[in-house]
Design an enzyme around this catalytic site. Sequence first.
Site, PDB file in Angstrom:
ATOM      1  N   ASP A 103      10.987  -1.888   6.857  1.00  0.00           N
ATOM      2  CA  ASP A 103      10.825  -0.897   5.811  1.00  0.00           C
ATOM      3  C   ASP A 103       9.329  -0.674   5.670  1.00  0.00           C
ATOM      4  OD1 ASP A 103      11.274   0.875   3.727  1.00  0.00           O
ATOM      5  OD2 ASP A 103      12.720  -0.435   2.725  1.00  0.00           O
ATOM      6  N   TRP A 104       8.941   0.419   5.054  1.00  0.00           N
ATOM      7  CA  TRP A 104       7.540   0.833   5.050  1.00  0.00           C
ATOM      8  C   TRP A 104       6.695  -0.142   4.211  1.00  0.00           C
ATOM      9  CZ3 TRP A 104      10.212   3.071   8.249  1.00  0.00           C
ATOM     10  CH2 TRP A 104       9.846   4.200   8.970  1.00  0.00           C
TER      11      TRP A 104
END
Length: 792
Positions: free
Chosen positions: A228-229
Amino acid sequence: MNKNEILKQMTLKEKARLVSGHNFMFTNAIASVGLPAAECSDGPHGLRKQASGGDNGIEKSEPATSFPTSACTACGWDRENLKKVGKAIAQECRSYGVDVLLGPGVNIKRNPRCGRNFEYFSEDPYVAGELGSAFVEGVQGEGVGVSVKHFAANNNEEYRFMGNSVVDERALREIYLRAFEKIVRRTAPASLMCAYNQINGTFCSENAWLLTDVLRKEWGFDGIVMTDWGAVKDRVKGIVAGLDLEMPGDTYCTDEIVKAVREGRLEESALDECVLRMLDFVGKWHHDDKKACDFAAHHALAAEIAKDCAVLLKNEGVLPLDKEKKVLVAGEFFEKMRYQGAGSSMINPAYLTTPRDAFDEKGLPYAYAKGYREQSEAADETLIAEAVKGAKNYDTVLVFAGLSDYAESEGGDRPNMRLPENQLALIDALVAENKEIVVVLFGGSPVEMPFADKVSAILDMYLPGQNGGTATADLLYGDANPSGKLAETWAADYADVPYGGEFARRVNELYKESVFVGYRYYSTYGRNVRYPFGYGLSYTQFAYSDMQVGRCGKEITVQCKVKNVGSRDGAEVVQLYSENPACVLPRPKRELRAFGKVRLRAGEEKEVSLTFSEDDLRVYVPEQKRWALPGGTYRLCVAASSEDIRLADEIAVAGEKIAVDEKRYEAYRNGDAAHISDADFAALLGTSLPEDPSDFPITLETRLDRYQKTPGGKQIYDTLLKVANEMRLRAQSLPDGTEKDNLLKGAMFMTRIMSTNSARSLAMSSGPKLPYEAACAFVNIANGNYNGEARQ
């Protein structure tokens, strides 16, 4: 040239670049070997492709179709719906040159307050796995890759960036990993996205048990794992654990990988494994061509899907409405319909049809009173009085209500399960007029409904997408027949939710209910709910008959006849549950094993066949690290909901007798799974419970809103929120309208994300805008230490 030949030609620096993202949504191109960059884009329920220079918000994204969200489509219980949506979104990806769609989200709805539940399918892993698989098949069938998320046990927003999901292995296996496993084994997704959180003390991004032992060795996954970012903590540990791609990249990690290899802290062979998977990934999913798509057709599809998924919760004969009879409509959602969730998945709709638009297009007679303001929670007595005055002239009042973007959003969890106070006040005032009240709900999660027994009908649209207005009008006036069924339990009161008072209040989230999630808890312990899992009404009725049970090897098939005994065409979701025999491991009383949706004309009868495998009856035995099939007599129930059993029969399963340490499970077998002590939960885990970290001294993992406790930290926090505050001030100076609404929602989302983020995750998601060294400096300043190194 094959991938092994390409690998030989790459330098160490190029390898390190390939396993790191670039420019927020891209992989790194490696020009020396002719490898292009692959482009990713958000979109569990529609494409959010950033325009050139975009800022991650709805203002700068390209027009796309906002389909019903997963919370809505799950209520359709129709695999073909999800395939169609996936296919359409993939076509829009191809039209914009997007290679990989970041979705679907298949996390379990453990608690109704989770702010991102609108992006998830269900509290049940079978439903999530079946519908998630169908969506993936639709997307990847068009040549676009997916990233199934968020892997794993990511079930709250307040601590998603640093939280620790403390969960027993059996619950992990049977509940929280089950949907991912089904999708991996059935569809071979291009990628999985690992979550921010820890599982039992280890961050998902460096969890070798999760990413390699389970995902690759047990399930046979051969795609890539991306973060995930900003979810990277230790990039070197991540590579060893099986983490292929850091997103969004452009951080210090590329240099750190090179340095670690040169210093002997990282075997280059481990890096090469990630590089080879990345070469496969880009080679398979990147496309240079763009293909046109039909946005108008997708707008029509969005309405068809929404109609098929809406859930009729109550109807005392008032619905469907008479098209010739004028009604009063109250509630600002009538003209400002909430059709999608708030946060990173917000879509710039190519078209938008609100209920008011649809009523006007169809020439339906109505009067309108705003009743409340969507941007506020405080009751507006003037608006309520206008609605009450208008109601006096009509027999029927439609109240459009639900959760606004301010009440429910990614980045934070809802503070309660209530509707906004201004909407409750409006409904109460209209109920007092003794009219036929029809409540039309919009929102991504269950809500308490103290008015439920006082109104004539309740139609829940969930978040129906950009053409939800058409769907709503067609359902209210009988041009479509509601056929959705709830894919999650609706508790009558939040106090009835297991461990609701403890949810998302601390870094260490204790999953003390174990496998007793959602209906598995309520059915087992006989707890009443407002609406059970699988529940939904129709404008017609269905009769079940002639149940037969057959077996072929491990496959068990249940057949029955379903007849539409009403006067309208309709569809019924037929559900098959097993009631489990006694077992040394505590088991839910009832578990979903199969489902099918049957569409019937008035008076028509069809045979429905539902099949599952004996393997689906297995339990995971943590002591033995294996799945086992408990023997005994299973009761098979054909049902219209988890609490509405229509037909039942029994089947004997040979299985085996399982031997475990019974004392470990004693509290769950003899007590209530919603009242487990910390000591008994520790016994289930087989280890002591972790201690929560102190808010001071501040570390790289401290929530940013905790920085306000020190003078230096408050300055940093205020600075980080400056952009959000400026957006809010700018919005307040604008006249009412879409631009103002979007700015306010953007400011709210940014505030929530900043408040719940950590300095480490913020730096890892910001690239050169906020280097890791700056995050370390934040920690030092917040602690009043201007010369030392940041605490890890």
